[in-house]
Design a protein around this motif. Structure first.
Motif, PDB file in Angstrom:
ATOM      1  N   SER A 121       0.810  -1.219   0.000  1.00  0.00           N
ATOM      2  CA  SER A 121       0.000   0.000   0.000  1.00  0.00           C
ATOM      3  C   SER A 121       0.841   1.266   0.000  1.00  0.00           C
ATOM      4  O   SER A 121       0.361   2.341  -0.372  1.00  0.00           O
ATOM      5  CB  SER A 121      -0.928   0.014   1.225  1.00  0.00           C
ATOM      6  OG  SER A 121      -0.186  -0.063   2.428  1.00  0.00           O
ATOM      7  N   ARG A 122       2.114   1.140   0.395  1.00  0.00           N
ATOM      8  CA  ARG A 122       2.958   2.332   0.524  1.00  0.00           C
ATOM      9  C   ARG A 122       3.893   2.544  -0.649  1.00  0.00           C
ATOM     10  O   ARG A 122       4.397   3.654  -0.854  1.00  0.00           O
ATOM     11  CB  ARG A 122       3.800   2.220   1.808  1.00  0.00           C
ATOM     12  CG  ARG A 122       2.987   1.991   3.072  1.00  0.00           C
ATOM     13  CD  ARG A 122       3.836   1.397   4.159  1.00  0.00           C
ATOM     14  NE  ARG A 122       4.396   0.116   3.737  1.00  0.00           N
ATOM     15  CZ  ARG A 122       5.347  -0.529   4.383  1.00  0.00           C
ATOM     16  NH1 ARG A 122       5.869   0.003   5.475  1.00  0.00           N
ATOM     17  NH2 ARG A 122       5.794  -1.679   3.937  1.00  0.00           N
ATOM     18  N   VAL A 124       4.516   1.537  -4.842  1.00  0.00           N
ATOM     19  CA  VAL A 124       4.163   0.926  -6.120  1.00  0.00           C
ATOM     20  C   VAL A 124       5.388   0.980  -7.029  1.00  0.00           C
ATOM     21  O   VAL A 124       6.024   2.028  -7.172  1.00  0.00           O
ATOM     22  CB  VAL A 124       2.987   1.663  -6.791  1.00  0.00           C
ATOM     23  CG1 VAL A 124       2.730   1.123  -8.197  1.00  0.00           C
ATOM     24  CG2 VAL A 124       1.740   1.525  -5.933  1.00  0.00           C
ATOM     25  N   ALA A 146      -4.183  -4.124  -1.589  1.00  0.00           N
ATOM     26  CA  ALA A 146      -3.085  -3.325  -1.041  1.00  0.00           C
ATOM     27  C   ALA A 146      -2.785  -3.792   0.377  1.00  0.00           C
ATOM     28  O   ALA A 146      -3.621  -3.676   1.270  1.00  0.00           O
ATOM     29  CB  ALA A 146      -3.453  -1.845  -1.040  1.00  0.00           C
ATOM     30  N   THR A 160      -3.036   7.972   0.913  1.00  0.00           N
ATOM     31  CA  THR A 160      -2.057   7.017   0.383  1.00  0.00           C
ATOM     32  C   THR A 160      -2.716   5.992  -0.531  1.00  0.00           C
ATOM     33  O   THR A 160      -2.182   5.649  -1.593  1.00  0.00           O
ATOM     34  CB  THR A 160      -1.334   6.304   1.544  1.00  0.00           C
ATOM     35  OG1 THR A 160      -0.667   7.274   2.356  1.00  0.00           O
ATOM     36  CG2 THR A 160      -0.305   5.309   1.009  1.00  0.00           C
ATOM     37  N   GLN A 163      -3.414   7.496  -3.848  1.00  0.00           N
ATOM     38  CA  GLN A 163      -2.173   7.588  -4.622  1.00  0.00           C
ATOM     39  C   GLN A 163      -1.792   6.225  -5.193  1.00  0.00           C
ATOM     40  O   GLN A 163      -1.357   6.119  -6.342  1.00  0.00           O
ATOM     41  CB  GLN A 163      -1.045   8.126  -3.743  1.00  0.00           C
ATOM     42  CG  GLN A 163      -1.209   9.586  -3.354  1.00  0.00           C
ATOM     43  CD  GLN A 163      -0.163  10.049  -2.349  1.00  0.00           C
ATOM     44  OE1 GLN A 163       0.510   9.238  -1.706  1.00  0.00           O
ATOM     45  NE2 GLN A 163      -0.017  11.350  -2.198  1.00  0.00           N
ATOM     46  N   THR A 164      -1.963   5.167  -4.395  1.00  0.00           N
ATOM     47  CA  THR A 164      -1.661   3.812  -4.854  1.00  0.00           C
ATOM     48  C   THR A 164      -2.578   3.421  -6.004  1.00  0.00           C
ATOM     49  O   THR A 164      -2.131   2.856  -7.013  1.00  0.00           O
ATOM     50  CB  THR A 164      -1.815   2.813  -3.696  1.00  0.00           C
ATOM     51  OG1 THR A 164      -0.929   3.171  -2.631  1.00  0.00           O
ATOM     52  CG2 THR A 164      -1.512   1.391  -4.144  1.00  0.00           C
ATOM     53  N   HIS A 165      -3.859   3.713  -5.864  1.00  0.00           N
ATOM     54  CA  HIS A 165      -4.839   3.426  -6.914  1.00  0.00           C
ATOM     55  C   HIS A 165      -4.434   4.103  -8.218  1.00  0.00           C
ATOM     56  O   HIS A 165      -4.439   3.489  -9.295  1.00  0.00           O
ATOM     57  CB  HIS A 165      -6.216   3.908  -6.449  1.00  0.00           C
ATOM     58  CG  HIS A 165      -7.365   3.435  -7.272  1.00  0.00           C
ATOM     59  ND1 HIS A 165      -7.696   4.028  -8.478  1.00  0.00           N
ATOM     60  CD2 HIS A 165      -8.256   2.430  -7.074  1.00  0.00           C
ATOM     61  CE1 HIS A 165      -8.765   3.412  -8.979  1.00  0.00           C
ATOM     62  NE2 HIS A 165      -9.119   2.441  -8.152  1.00  0.00           N
TER      63      HIS A 165
END
Length: 206
Positions: A121-122, A124, A146, A160, A163-165
């Motif tokens: 999740s943090r 990519v 995630a 966060t 942002q990951t998505h």
């Protein structure tokens, strides 16, 4: 959903060793050290079914587990733990072996019902993005999860994950399930998504 049984069946290092028969399979794939073994244990309510190692890249074979549940859509299936990708310290010869094995499995495996792809999740990586694109190209649209969301502060979690998505190139509305193997957060959402996949397959076959 109750897990009636979860047992290790075999490790496969060649396609010839993959299970015979037509029992449906759900494969788990992700970058080395993404927390795949911990998530599998959490999902199945088992402490050490999938071996957790402090050494990234420890899983060097396709590991197969037989799962029985109370859900009619997923009453019995094989859970398949695939080797992690992207760990530089694994020898080149081992990485060369993994590639064709994973490709043979994901491209040609008829009983494969769905693919669960895990991302941190943090963080990519380009390999995460490339893997999603490749899975889509072979029509294995993954369920993206995630991991390690317990390591995010409550105040930064929503930002966060957005942002990951976005970093993964997921479309608006496309599912990204946050998961913590420590707290079990996300467990029911993953099972629900897998039930939906199984239900859609049944409709297609009807």
């Amino acid at each position: 959903m109750k897990i009636f049984a979860a047992e290790f069946i075999k490790s496969c290092v060649t396609p010839e060793q993959f299970p015979s028969g037509q029992l449906h399979e759900i494969a788990f794939v992700g970058r080395s050290n993404v927390g795949k073994s911990s998530l599998i244990n959490s999902l199945l309510n088992r402490r050490d079914l999938a071996k957790v190692s402090r050494t990234p890249g420890k899983t060097r074979a396709v590991n197969v587990f037989l799962i029985s549940t109370s859900d009619p859509a997923l009453s019995q299936f094989h859970l398949v733990d695939l080797p992690g990708y992207g760990f530089a310290k694994v020898s080149k010869s081992v990485r060369t072996q993994w590639g064709p094995l994973l490709e043979d499995y994901l491209v040609d495996r008829a009983p494969l019902l769905g693919v669960v792809m895990l991302v941190d999740s943090r963080v990519v990586t380009d390999q995460d993005r490339q893997t999603i694109a490749w899975l889509r190209s072979i029509r294995r649209n993954p369920l993206v999860v995630a991991t390690k969301v317990d390591k995010l502060k409550p105040s930064e979690r929503v930002r966060t994950l957005r942002q990951t998505h976005r970093a993964l190139g997921l479309a608006e509305g496309e599912m990204l399930i946050p998961y913590s193997s420590v707290t079990g957060d996300g467990r029911e959402r993953v099972w629900g998504a897998l039930r939906d996949v199984a239900g859609s397959l049944r409709k297609d076959l009807a």
